[in-house]
Design a protein around this motif. Structure first.
Motif, mmCIF file in Angstrom:
data_model
loop_
_atom_site.group_PDB
_atom_site.id
_atom_site.type_symbol
_atom_site.label_atom_id
_atom_site.label_comp_id
_atom_site.label_asym_id
_atom_site.label_seq_id
_atom_site.Cartn_x
_atom_site.Cartn_y
_atom_site.Cartn_z
ATOM 1 N N ALA A 159 0.851 -1.191 0.000
ATOM 2 C CA ALA A 159 0.000 0.000 0.000
ATOM 3 C C ALA A 159 0.887 1.241 0.000
ATOM 4 C CB ALA A 159 -0.912 0.003 1.215
ATOM 5 N N LYS A 160 0.453 2.245 -0.748
ATOM 6 C CA LYS A 160 1.203 3.499 -0.842
ATOM 7 C C LYS A 160 0.532 4.564 0.016
ATOM 8 C CE LYS A 160 2.984 2.644 -5.446
ATOM 9 N NZ LYS A 160 3.098 3.143 -6.819
ATOM 10 N N VAL A 161 1.346 5.250 0.777
ATOM 11 C CA VAL A 161 0.855 6.309 1.661
ATOM 12 C C VAL A 161 1.061 7.655 0.974
ATOM 13 C CG1 VAL A 161 1.134 7.439 3.902
ATOM 14 C CG2 VAL A 161 1.351 4.941 3.724
ATOM 15 N N TYR A 162 0.002 8.458 0.978
ATOM 16 C CA TYR A 162 0.036 9.806 0.412
ATOM 17 C C TYR A 162 -0.277 10.813 1.507
ATOM 18 C CZ TYR A 162 0.189 7.809 -4.250
ATOM 19 O OH TYR A 162 0.584 7.131 -5.379
ATOM 20 N N ARG A 163 0.399 11.933 1.438
ATOM 21 C CA ARG A 163 0.194 13.039 2.370
ATOM 22 C C ARG A 163 -0.232 14.271 1.572
ATOM 23 N NH1 ARG A 163 -0.021 11.655 7.724
ATOM 24 N NH2 ARG A 163 1.472 10.009 8.146
ATOM 25 N N PRO A 164 -0.875 15.223 2.210
ATOM 26 C CA PRO A 164 -1.268 16.435 1.479
ATOM 27 C C PRO A 164 -0.048 17.162 0.916
ATOM 28 C CG PRO A 164 -2.352 16.345 3.613
ATOM 29 C CD PRO A 164 -1.325 15.250 3.605
ATOM 30 N N TRP A 165 -0.220 17.741 -0.278
ATOM 31 C CA TRP A 165 0.837 18.550 -0.887
ATOM 32 C C TRP A 165 1.248 19.612 0.124
ATOM 33 C CZ3 TRP A 165 4.167 18.351 -4.638
ATOM 34 C CH2 TRP A 165 4.784 19.511 -5.086
ATOM 35 N N GLY A 166 2.539 19.758 0.354
ATOM 36 C CA GLY A 166 3.041 20.724 1.313
ATOM 37 C C GLY A 166 3.367 20.106 2.665
ATOM 38 N N HIS A 167 2.954 18.858 2.895
ATOM 39 C CA HIS A 167 3.282 18.160 4.142
ATOM 40 C C HIS A 167 4.804 18.001 4.216
ATOM 41 C CE1 HIS A 167 2.493 15.275 7.434
ATOM 42 N NE2 HIS A 167 3.531 14.613 6.946
ATOM 43 N N PRO A 168 5.407 18.237 5.377
ATOM 44 C CA PRO A 168 6.866 18.098 5.455
ATOM 45 C C PRO A 168 7.302 16.640 5.274
ATOM 46 C CG PRO A 168 5.936 18.554 7.627
ATOM 47 C CD PRO A 168 4.814 18.642 6.648
ATOM 48 N N LEU A 169 8.098 16.409 4.246
ATOM 49 C CA LEU A 169 8.645 15.082 3.955
ATOM 50 C C LEU A 169 10.149 15.213 3.753
ATOM 51 C CD1 LEU A 169 5.999 13.858 1.350
ATOM 52 C CD2 LEU A 169 6.295 12.992 3.676
ATOM 53 N N PRO A 170 10.891 14.126 3.950
ATOM 54 C CA PRO A 170 12.334 14.193 3.701
ATOM 55 C C PRO A 170 12.617 14.548 2.240
ATOM 56 C CG PRO A 170 11.759 12.154 4.837
ATOM 57 C CD PRO A 170 10.473 12.816 4.436
ATOM 58 N N PRO A 171 13.765 15.144 1.980
ATOM 59 C CA PRO A 171 14.115 15.478 0.594
ATOM 60 C C PRO A 171 14.081 14.224 -0.290
ATOM 61 C CG PRO A 171 15.680 16.460 2.111
ATOM 62 C CD PRO A 171 14.806 15.538 2.914
ATOM 63 N N SER A 172 13.633 14.417 -1.514
ATOM 64 C CA SER A 172 13.565 13.323 -2.477
ATOM 65 C C SER A 172 13.673 13.929 -3.867
ATOM 66 C CB SER A 172 12.236 12.575 -2.332
ATOM 67 O OG SER A 172 12.125 11.562 -3.295
ATOM 68 N N ARG A 173 14.294 13.214 -4.778
ATOM 69 C CA ARG A 173 14.450 13.738 -6.132
ATOM 70 C C ARG A 173 13.106 13.915 -6.823
ATOM 71 N NH1 ARG A 173 18.328 11.475 -10.913
ATOM 72 N NH2 ARG A 173 17.750 13.070 -12.407
ATOM 73 N N TRP A 174 12.211 12.968 -6.618
ATOM 74 C CA TRP A 174 10.890 13.064 -7.239
ATOM 75 C C TRP A 174 9.904 12.243 -6.425
ATOM 76 C CZ3 TRP A 174 7.207 9.797 -9.336
ATOM 77 C CH2 TRP A 174 6.189 10.428 -10.052
#
Length: 106
Positions: free
Chosen positions: A23-38
């Motif tokens: 299962a894939k977890v999605y967070r609202p756009w703008g939620h603080p997440l670790p840096p990622s290329r894409w």
């Protein structure tokens, strides 16, 4: 909009660090997440349209557009506007404020 669709509309970004059991977890756009290329991003709009931001060959994010519908049960169906692309069915594992969990069934 039916009860299954409550909590689904939004601009969601994939938080791959939180994925479990296919299962894939999605967070609202703008939620603080670790840096990622894409990160995959999908906008599920209240009017039943969607925009799927995809990874492109040159790091640009091509967009696929279409219509989404909720049901039957805890599922959503994505129907692309492009007739050459297949429809997709996603199981909604969880839909709560600030978190959407999806499993691809197609």
């Amino acid at each position: 909009m039916n009860a299954t669709a409550a909590g689904l509309p939004g601009d969601w970004v994939h938080a791959r660090e939180e994925d479990t059991g296919g299962a894939k977890v999605y967070r609202p756009w703008g939620h603080p997440l670790p840096p990622s290329r894409w990160r995959h991003r999908i906008e599920l709009r209240p009017d039943g349209s969607y925009v799927d931001h995809r990874l492109g060959a040159d790091d640009r994010s091509p967009r696929a557009r279409g219509r989404w519908t909720a049901g039957p049960g805890p599922r959503i169906r994505l129907r692309p506007d492009d007739p050459g692309e297949p429809a997709r069915t996603l199981e909604v594992v969880a839909a709560e404020p600030g978190r959407l969990v999806l499993k691809d069934l197609s």
